[in-house]
Design a protein around this motif. Structure first.
Motif, mmCIF file in Angstrom:
data_model
loop_
_atom_site.group_PDB
_atom_site.id
_atom_site.type_symbol
_atom_site.label_atom_id
_atom_site.label_comp_id
_atom_site.label_asym_id
_atom_site.label_seq_id
_atom_site.Cartn_x
_atom_site.Cartn_y
_atom_site.Cartn_z
ATOM 1 N N UNK A 27 53.777 41.629 37.062
ATOM 2 C CA UNK A 27 53.696 42.023 35.581
ATOM 3 C C UNK A 27 52.689 43.469 35.691
ATOM 4 N N UNK A 28 51.500 43.097 36.235
ATOM 5 C CA UNK A 28 50.505 44.081 36.016
ATOM 6 C C UNK A 28 50.853 45.351 36.842
ATOM 7 N N UNK A 29 51.661 45.064 37.672
ATOM 8 C CA UNK A 29 52.086 46.380 38.282
ATOM 9 C C UNK A 29 53.284 46.848 37.346
ATOM 10 N N UNK A 30 54.046 46.466 36.988
ATOM 11 C CA UNK A 30 55.173 46.915 36.179
ATOM 12 C C UNK A 30 54.383 47.549 34.906
ATOM 13 N N UNK A 31 53.554 46.871 34.236
ATOM 14 C CA UNK A 31 52.601 47.368 33.020
ATOM 15 C C UNK A 31 52.166 48.921 33.140
ATOM 16 N N UNK A 32 51.971 48.910 34.586
ATOM 17 C CA UNK A 32 51.003 50.079 34.846
ATOM 18 C C UNK A 32 51.698 51.208 35.898
ATOM 19 N N UNK A 33 53.071 51.076 35.496
ATOM 20 C CA UNK A 33 54.006 51.949 36.377
ATOM 21 C C UNK A 33 53.906 52.196 37.537
ATOM 22 N N UNK A 58 42.569 31.809 43.443
ATOM 23 C CA UNK A 58 40.966 31.627 43.651
ATOM 24 C C UNK A 58 40.396 32.866 44.263
ATOM 25 N N UNK A 59 41.160 33.921 45.014
ATOM 26 C CA UNK A 59 40.604 34.875 45.668
ATOM 27 C C UNK A 59 41.009 36.144 45.159
ATOM 28 N N UNK A 60 41.984 36.053 44.087
ATOM 29 C CA UNK A 60 42.592 37.260 43.528
ATOM 30 C C UNK A 60 43.682 38.194 44.571
ATOM 31 N N UNK A 61 43.016 39.310 44.858
ATOM 32 C CA UNK A 61 43.763 40.176 46.066
ATOM 33 C C UNK A 61 42.805 40.480 47.126
ATOM 34 N N UNK A 80 46.413 51.501 46.467
ATOM 35 C CA UNK A 80 47.147 50.937 45.829
ATOM 36 C C UNK A 80 46.269 49.315 45.708
ATOM 37 N N UNK A 81 45.890 48.811 46.554
ATOM 38 C CA UNK A 81 44.868 47.827 46.621
ATOM 39 C C UNK A 81 43.944 47.880 45.882
ATOM 40 N N UNK A 82 43.285 48.887 45.812
ATOM 41 C CA UNK A 82 42.011 49.365 44.783
ATOM 42 C C UNK A 82 42.640 49.003 43.385
ATOM 43 N N UNK A 83 43.481 49.753 43.177
ATOM 44 C CA UNK A 83 44.282 49.584 41.790
ATOM 45 C C UNK A 83 44.726 48.355 41.311
ATOM 46 N N UNK A 84 45.354 47.621 42.227
ATOM 47 C CA UNK A 84 45.791 46.288 41.826
ATOM 48 C C UNK A 84 44.445 45.391 41.601
ATOM 49 N N UNK A 85 43.445 45.298 42.548
ATOM 50 C CA UNK A 85 42.324 44.590 42.482
ATOM 51 C C UNK A 85 41.522 44.788 41.127
ATOM 52 N N UNK A 86 41.584 46.274 40.656
ATOM 53 C CA UNK A 86 40.912 46.643 39.383
ATOM 54 C C UNK A 86 41.707 45.916 38.096
ATOM 55 N N UNK A 87 42.940 45.871 38.379
ATOM 56 C CA UNK A 87 43.972 45.560 37.281
ATOM 57 C C UNK A 87 43.639 44.026 37.151
ATOM 58 N N UNK A 88 43.602 43.158 38.347
ATOM 59 C CA UNK A 88 43.344 41.805 38.210
ATOM 60 C C UNK A 88 42.080 41.477 37.710
ATOM 61 N N UNK A 91 41.997 42.033 33.993
ATOM 62 C CA UNK A 91 43.148 41.181 33.274
ATOM 63 C C UNK A 91 41.903 39.637 33.022
ATOM 64 N N UNK A 92 41.268 39.461 34.145
ATOM 65 C CA UNK A 92 40.357 38.129 34.173
ATOM 66 C C UNK A 92 39.321 38.291 33.119
ATOM 67 N N UNK A 93 38.872 39.642 32.675
ATOM 68 C CA UNK A 93 37.602 39.913 31.865
ATOM 69 C C UNK A 93 38.353 39.619 30.589
ATOM 70 N N UNK A 94 39.450 39.820 30.372
ATOM 71 C CA UNK A 94 40.194 39.455 29.124
ATOM 72 C C UNK A 94 40.346 38.122 28.657
ATOM 73 N N UNK A 95 40.347 37.307 29.680
ATOM 74 C CA UNK A 95 40.621 35.840 29.364
ATOM 75 C C UNK A 95 39.651 35.031 28.598
#
Length: 95
Positions: A27-33, A58-61, A80-88, A91-95
């Motif tokens: 979902x995060x990947x698709x939402x961020x093209x 428990x460990x994210x990415x 790509x890892x850095x981007x996905x990690x930042x997106x995770x 996302x968690x900060x918004x919870x």
């Protein structure tokens, strides 16, 4: 696995534990093209991938920088890892 900027992950089946993190990554990947392919992945592809990472609730990415004693890509977490990690983290900060 990431090759040429495309996130490639095995499809959900009896070998992959279905879960929130797997779906969230897509979902995060698709939402961020970001390009994502769910398909069967062969071992030889993994051995020459630009990036490898694992995900868990428990460990994210988690980057994999060495496999079977050999460096994966540059041996450092990739873009790509850095981007996905930042997106995770966002996302968690918004919870």
């Amino acid at each position: 696995m990431v090759t040429d900027g495309v996130i490639q992950c095995p499809p959900m089946d009896n070998l992959i534990l279905g879960g929130i993190t797997y779906q969230l990554m897509q979902d995060l990947a698709h939402a961020n093209n970001m390009a994502v392919e769910a398909r069967k992945i062969r071992r030889r592809e993994v051995l020459v991938a630009d990036e490898l990472w694992m995900m868990s609730s428990t460990k994210d990415v988690i980057p994999i920088t060495k496999l079977d004693g050999k460096l994966v890509g540059s041996g450092k977490p990739g873009a790509v890892f850095k981007k996905m990690s930042a997106l995770f983290q966002e996302y968690k900060a918004k919870l």
